[in-house]
Design a protein around this motif. Structure first.
Motif, mmCIF file in Angstrom:
data_model
loop_
_atom_site.group_PDB
_atom_site.id
_atom_site.type_symbol
_atom_site.label_atom_id
_atom_site.label_comp_id
_atom_site.label_asym_id
_atom_site.label_seq_id
_atom_site.Cartn_x
_atom_site.Cartn_y
_atom_site.Cartn_z
ATOM 1 N N ARG A 75 8.306 -37.447 -47.617
ATOM 2 C CA ARG A 75 7.980 -37.573 -49.038
ATOM 3 C C ARG A 75 9.072 -38.334 -49.797
ATOM 4 O O ARG A 75 9.719 -37.795 -50.704
ATOM 5 C CB ARG A 75 7.725 -36.205 -49.655
ATOM 6 C CG ARG A 75 6.495 -35.536 -49.067
ATOM 7 C CD ARG A 75 6.049 -34.349 -49.882
ATOM 8 N NE ARG A 75 4.765 -33.863 -49.398
ATOM 9 C CZ ARG A 75 4.630 -32.848 -48.551
ATOM 10 N NH1 ARG A 75 5.680 -32.219 -48.089
ATOM 11 N NH2 ARG A 75 3.431 -32.481 -48.170
ATOM 12 N N SER A 127 7.013 -47.648 -50.382
ATOM 13 C CA SER A 127 6.143 -48.728 -49.892
ATOM 14 C C SER A 127 6.099 -48.792 -48.366
ATOM 15 O O SER A 127 5.136 -49.290 -47.797
ATOM 16 C CB SER A 127 6.586 -50.086 -50.454
ATOM 17 O OG SER A 127 7.767 -50.536 -49.816
ATOM 18 N N THR A 130 4.649 -43.965 -44.049
ATOM 19 C CA THR A 130 3.363 -43.860 -43.365
ATOM 20 C C THR A 130 2.891 -42.417 -43.430
ATOM 21 O O THR A 130 3.702 -41.495 -43.529
ATOM 22 C CB THR A 130 3.474 -44.308 -41.893
ATOM 23 O OG1 THR A 130 4.463 -43.499 -41.248
ATOM 24 C CG2 THR A 130 3.856 -45.770 -41.782
ATOM 25 N N GLY A 131 1.577 -42.231 -43.385
ATOM 26 C CA GLY A 131 0.992 -40.901 -43.454
ATOM 27 C C GLY A 131 0.514 -40.587 -44.853
ATOM 28 O O GLY A 131 1.281 -40.694 -45.802
ATOM 29 N N ALA A 132 -0.750 -40.208 -44.974
ATOM 30 C CA ALA A 132 -1.330 -39.969 -46.295
ATOM 31 C C ALA A 132 -0.941 -38.609 -46.873
ATOM 32 O O ALA A 132 -0.480 -38.515 -48.007
ATOM 33 C CB ALA A 132 -2.852 -40.087 -46.221
ATOM 34 N N SER A 133 -1.109 -37.534 -46.090
ATOM 35 C CA SER A 133 -0.835 -36.208 -46.637
ATOM 36 C C SER A 133 0.630 -35.797 -46.491
ATOM 37 O O SER A 133 1.097 -34.919 -47.205
ATOM 38 C CB SER A 133 -1.734 -35.164 -45.977
ATOM 39 O OG SER A 133 -1.481 -35.138 -44.589
ATOM 40 N N TYR A 134 1.346 -36.425 -45.582
ATOM 41 C CA TYR A 134 2.750 -36.099 -45.349
ATOM 42 C C TYR A 134 3.508 -37.400 -45.132
ATOM 43 O O TYR A 134 3.952 -37.707 -44.028
ATOM 44 C CB TYR A 134 2.854 -35.181 -44.121
ATOM 45 C CG TYR A 134 4.149 -34.424 -44.009
ATOM 46 C CD1 TYR A 134 4.479 -33.415 -44.908
ATOM 47 C CD2 TYR A 134 5.034 -34.692 -42.970
ATOM 48 C CE1 TYR A 134 5.654 -32.710 -44.789
ATOM 49 C CE2 TYR A 134 6.223 -33.988 -42.835
ATOM 50 C CZ TYR A 134 6.523 -32.993 -43.744
ATOM 51 O OH TYR A 134 7.693 -32.286 -43.624
ATOM 52 N N PRO A 135 3.635 -38.219 -46.201
ATOM 53 C CA PRO A 135 4.264 -39.532 -46.032
ATOM 54 C C PRO A 135 5.717 -39.401 -45.588
ATOM 55 O O PRO A 135 6.434 -38.501 -46.033
ATOM 56 C CB PRO A 135 4.157 -40.166 -47.419
ATOM 57 C CG PRO A 135 3.966 -39.032 -48.364
ATOM 58 C CD PRO A 135 3.291 -37.940 -47.599
#
Length: 168
Positions: A75, A127, A130-135
């Motif tokens: 995050r 920017s 990576t990763g939508a729910s756990y960037p």
């Protein structure tokens, strides 16, 4: 007028040492800094805790020193960063942190800390996450990110000004 040269952060840091607390003999304990130990607003280590080596989490691996800069790799928009102060010298940090250990003669610790708190650094990490729910970002991405690198006296001057602004 040209600004300072941009270099990869990895070019001006040394690697942190690692260890495995589970292999420590006897009833030893260690101070552990996990991701929740960082106060994201104050940018400080506030909740390091003592743990028995026999109960060490698998992520407890990185030995930190005073002056190291910890950057949470998960995050990145929350900018979980902190400097290691004297009270946490020798503690063990989670592998969920990228440890920046400034190389002597190349990078000032206060300057590095101010840089990783900057909107430019945070935007760059967001920017590249990576990763939508756990960037998350990797240590490699952090080490490849570019930092403006003026001479050390100028780094210290800039950091001192920003430190004073933070104090206000």
């Amino acid at each position: 007028m040209t600004g300072p040269k941009l270099v990869g952060i990895g070019e001006c840091v040394r690697p942190a040492e690692t260890w495995n607390p589970l292999k420590a003999p006897g009833e030893n304990e260690f101070s552990y800094i996990d991701l929740s130990a960082i106060d994201q607003e104050r940018k400080e280590i506030t909740e390091a805790r003592r743990i028995a080596c026999a109960e060490a989490p698998s992520r407890a691996r990185q030995l930190v020193e005073e002056g190291d800069v910890l950057i949470s790799t998960v995050r990145p928009n929350l900018n979980g960063v902190a400097r290691v102060g004297p009270s946490h010298h020798g503690a063990t940090a989670s592998t969920g942190f990228c440890v920046l250990r400034p190389a002597a003669g190349k990078l000032d610790s206060s300057y590095a800390f101010q840089w990783v708190k900057s909107p430019n650094f945070v935007a760059d990490m967001v920017s590249k996450a990576t990763g939508a729910s756990y960037p998350a970002v990797s240590d490699r991405i952090i080490f490849e990110s570019r930092i403006p690198l003026p001479p050390l006296p100028e780094q210290r001057r800039i950091a001192a000004i920003l430190d004073q602004a933070d104090a206000l």
